[in-house]
Scaffold this motif. Structure first.
Motif, short mmCIF file in Angstrom:
data_model
loop_
_atom_site.label_atom_id
_atom_site.label_comp_id
_atom_site.label_asym_id
_atom_site.label_seq_id
_atom_site.Cartn_x
_atom_site.Cartn_y
_atom_site.Cartn_z
N VAL A 77 0.74 -1.23 0.02
CA VAL A 77 0.01 0.03 0.02
C VAL A 77 0.98 1.23 0.04
O VAL A 77 0.68 2.31 -0.62
CB VAL A 77 -0.93 0.00 1.04
N PHE A 78 1.80 1.30 0.78
CA PHE A 78 2.88 2.43 0.95
C PHE A 78 3.57 2.56 -0.56
O PHE A 78 3.69 3.66 -1.12
CB PHE A 78 3.73 2.27 1.84
N ILE A 102 5.72 6.29 10.30
CA ILE A 102 6.73 7.22 10.65
C ILE A 102 7.91 7.11 9.67
O ILE A 102 8.53 7.94 9.67
CB ILE A 102 7.07 6.76 12.11
N LYS A 103 8.36 5.65 9.39
CA LYS A 103 9.54 5.37 8.76
C LYS A 103 9.61 6.32 7.44
O LYS A 103 10.60 6.36 6.84
CB LYS A 103 9.66 3.83 8.38
N GLU A 104 8.28 6.22 6.85
CA GLU A 104 8.19 6.66 5.51
C GLU A 104 8.11 8.33 5.50
O GLU A 104 7.82 8.99 4.52
CB GLU A 104 7.15 6.06 4.72
N LYS A 105 7.91 8.68 6.88
CA LYS A 105 7.69 10.14 6.78
C LYS A 105 6.26 10.49 6.22
O LYS A 105 6.16 11.71 5.39
CB LYS A 105 8.91 11.01 6.43
N TYR A 106 5.31 9.74 6.45
CA TYR A 106 3.92 10.08 5.72
C TYR A 106 3.05 10.81 7.07
O TYR A 106 1.81 10.45 7.23
CB TYR A 106 3.37 8.75 5.45
N PHE A 107 3.69 11.68 7.68
CA PHE A 107 3.09 12.25 8.79
C PHE A 107 1.81 13.05 8.24
O PHE A 107 1.63 13.68 7.37
CB PHE A 107 3.90 13.33 9.49
N GLY A 108 0.62 12.63 9.22
CA GLY A 108 -0.66 13.37 8.54
C GLY A 108 -1.15 13.13 7.42
O GLY A 108 -2.26 13.84 7.06
N ARG A 109 -0.85 12.02 7.00
CA ARG A 109 -1.30 11.34 5.44
C ARG A 109 -2.00 10.20 5.62
O ARG A 109 -2.32 9.55 4.53
CB ARG A 109 -0.21 11.48 4.38
N VAL A 110 -2.07 9.79 6.67
CA VAL A 110 -2.42 8.27 6.80
C VAL A 110 -3.86 8.28 8.00
O VAL A 110 -3.72 9.10 8.93
CB VAL A 110 -1.40 7.46 7.75
N SER A 111 -4.76 7.49 7.51
CA SER A 111 -5.81 7.47 8.65
C SER A 111 -6.09 5.74 8.64
O SER A 111 -5.83 5.03 7.88
CB SER A 111 -7.11 8.06 7.87
#
Ligand SMILES: [Zn+2]
Length: 416
Positions: free
Chosen positions: A200-201, A234-243
Motif C-alpha cells: 500500500v505504501f 513514521i519510517k516513510e515520513k508520511y506524517f498527517g497523510r494516514v488514517s
C-alpha cells in the motif's frame, strides 16, 4: 472580517454559532466573505436563521457507497465482519457501473439531506468486482460535485496477497483517478499482513496519494496491524497523510502495550476513525454475558491529542442493516459507546463529525470562517447538545454557497 465585497450572493441573518454567539454570515462566489454582528450590505437572497445552530456542514470520513443498499439482497447482517465479506461475493460478481451508481446516488442524497457535504467513499478493488466500483464512484464524484466533495479510496477489501491480481488492479484504480490508497492488512495471513502494508505504501508513494487502512477490526488481541501501519508511516515520513479505521483489537491489548501503540499513532499524526454502529453490530460476537462494545480506545486517543473522527461506514449492507447517513446520529452513538457526555466531551464529538474529518481529508478550505468555502448546515436546534439529543431537521444545507437542501421547522400540535 470583511473583504470589501459590494454585493453578496447570500446572507444568513442571526445564525447561532457553536460558541452561542449570534452572527450574520455573508457569502459570495461560494465563499464565506464576512461574519459579523450585523452585515450592513443587502442581498437578493437572505435567510433569517432565527438563532438556529449554524456550523460547517458534516464530514463523513468512511463509507462504502459501492456496497450500500445490497443488504436485503444478501440476507442482511447475520454475523461477523468476515461473514459480511463472504456474503458479498455472489452479488459483487454481478456488479455493473450503472447498478452501483444507482445505489450510491441514493446514499449521497441521504447525506445531503442530513447536512453532509464531504465524503470519503471506499470502492472495493478486487478480482471479483474488478474496477467497476472505482469507475462508478469516480463518475459520481464528477456528477455530484455541486452536492458533495467525494474522495474515492481504492480499497482492496478481499486482501492483496489473499486475492492475487489485486495489486495490479490497485495501480489501475489509481491511474483511473482514485484519490486515496486503501488497505485492510488484518485479514491477510501471517507475515502477509506486513507485506500488505508495504505494498500500500509503495502504491501511495508512486501516486503521491494519502492512505486510509482498515486495521485490527477484530476482538483478537494478537492483531497488530495498527502498530505496523503507524511504524511504517513514521519510517516513510508520511506524517498527517494516514488514517486508520476501527482498531478494535487495541481495546483488548494490555494497557502498557496499548499506550505504546497510541503514542506511535500520535507520532505518525494519524487520524483514527471509529464507527460505532458497525462495531457494536459486528464485534464481540463470540463474547457471552459481558459483550464488548467493539470500539477502539477513543477516549485515550483523544487524551493523547490524536485526531479522531467518527463515520457511518455501512448503509444497509451485509455488515449493517440500518444507516441513514446522519452524522448527528453517528455522533449520538459515539457519545454513548465511548462514554463522552460532558459539555467539553460533546464538543469533541461534534469535532469528530466536522473538523476532524476535514483535517484527515486535508481540506484547507473547510470551516466557518471568512475566506473558507461556504459549506454550511443549519440545524433546528439551540446548541450542539440538543442537536445530538433530538437530531432535528436540517433547515438548510449549503454547498459552495448554494442552498442544496431545505426542510421546514418544528412540527406544531394542532389545537382542537
Ligand atoms: Zn468500512
Amino acid at each position: 472580517m470583511s473583504f470589501g465585497v459590494k454585493s453578496l450572493d447570500l446572507i444568513l441573518r442571526k445564525a447561532k454559532l457553536r460558541s452561542g454567539e449570534v452572527r450574520d454570515i455573508g457569502i459570495k462566489d461560494g465563499k464565506i466573505v464576512e461574519i459579523s454582528g450585523k452585515i450592513k450590505k443587502r442581498s437578493d437572497k437572505e435567510i433569517n436563521v432565527d438563532e438556529r445552530l449554524t456550523t460547517p456542514a458534516f464530514v463523513n470520513l468512511h463509507v462504502h457507497l459501492d456496497k450500500s443498499l445490497i443488504g436485503d439482497a444478501v440476507g442482511g447482517n447475520v454475523d461477523t465482519c468476515e461473514g459480511g465479506i463472504r456474503r458479498t461475493w455472489e452479488y459483487k460478481k454481478r456488479y455493473t457501473v450503472q447498478e452501483i451508481k444507482k445505489r450510491a446516488n441514493q446514499v449521497v442524497d441521504l447525506a445531503v439531506v442530513y447536512g453532509c457535504t464531504r465524503i470519503r467513499a471506499f470502492a472495493d478493488v478486487d478480482t471479483i468486482g474488478g474496477l467497476n466500483p472505482v469507475k462508478a464512484l469516480l463518475e459520481i464524484k464528477k456528477e455530484r460535485a455541486n452536492h458533495v466533495d467525494l474522495q474515492v479510496v481504492a480499497f482492496p477489501q478481499e486482501g492483496i496477497l489473499k486475492d492475487e491480481g489485486t495489486e495490479d488492479l490497485l495501480y489501475q484504480a489509481m491511474e483511473l483517478g482514485a484519490d486515496v490508497v486503501g488497505g485492510i492488512p488484518w485479514i491477510e495471513f501471517g507475515d502477509d499482513q506486513k507485506r500488505h502494508v508495504d505494498i500500500v505504501f509503495d502504491i501511495a508513494k508512486r501516486f503521491g496519494a494519502d492512505i486510509h487502512m482498515l486495521v485490527d477490526d477484530t476482538d483478537d488481541p494478537t492483531s497488530r496491524t495498527l502498530e505496523y501501519f503507524a511504524y511504517k508511516a513514521i519510517k516513510e515520513k508520511y506524517f498527517g497523510r494516514v488514517s486508520a479505521s476501527h482498531a478494535g483489537a487495541l481495546a483488548a491489548y494490555d494497557n502498557s502495550h496499548a499506550a505504546r501503540v497510541i503514542q506511535m499513532v500520535r507520532d505518525a499524526e494519524m487520524t483514527i476513525v471509529s464507527n460505532p454502529h458497525i462495531s457494536l453490530m459486528l464485534n464481540g460476537r463470540r463474547d457471552v454475558g459481558l459483550i464488548r462494545r467493539g470500539i477502539t480506545r477513543v477516549k485515550e486517543f483523544l487524551e493523547a491529542g490524536v485526531n479522531v473522527a467518527t463515520a457511518q461506514d455501512d448503509v444497509n449492507d451485509p455488515y449493517y442493516p440500518f444507516g441513514k447517513m446522519d452524522q448527528l446520529e453517528v455522533g449520538f452513538l459515539m457519545a454513548h459507546v465511548a462514554q463522552l457526555g460532558t459539555p467539553a466531551e460533546l464538543e469533541k464529538v461534534y469535532d469528530m463529525i466536522t473538523l476532524n474529518g476535514a483535517k484527515a481529508m486535508r481540506y484547507q478550505d473547510y470551516g466557518l470562517q471568512a475566506g473558507k468555502t461556504a459549506d454550511i448546515v443549519i440545524i433546528d436546534a439551540d446548541n450542539i447538545k440538543d442537536a445530538f439529543r433530538f437530531q432535528p431537521v436540517r433547515l438548510y444545507v449549503i454547498k459552495n454557497g448554494k442552498i442544496i437542501a431545505a426542510s421546514t421547522s418544528k412540527k406544531k400540535i394542532i389545537k382542537i
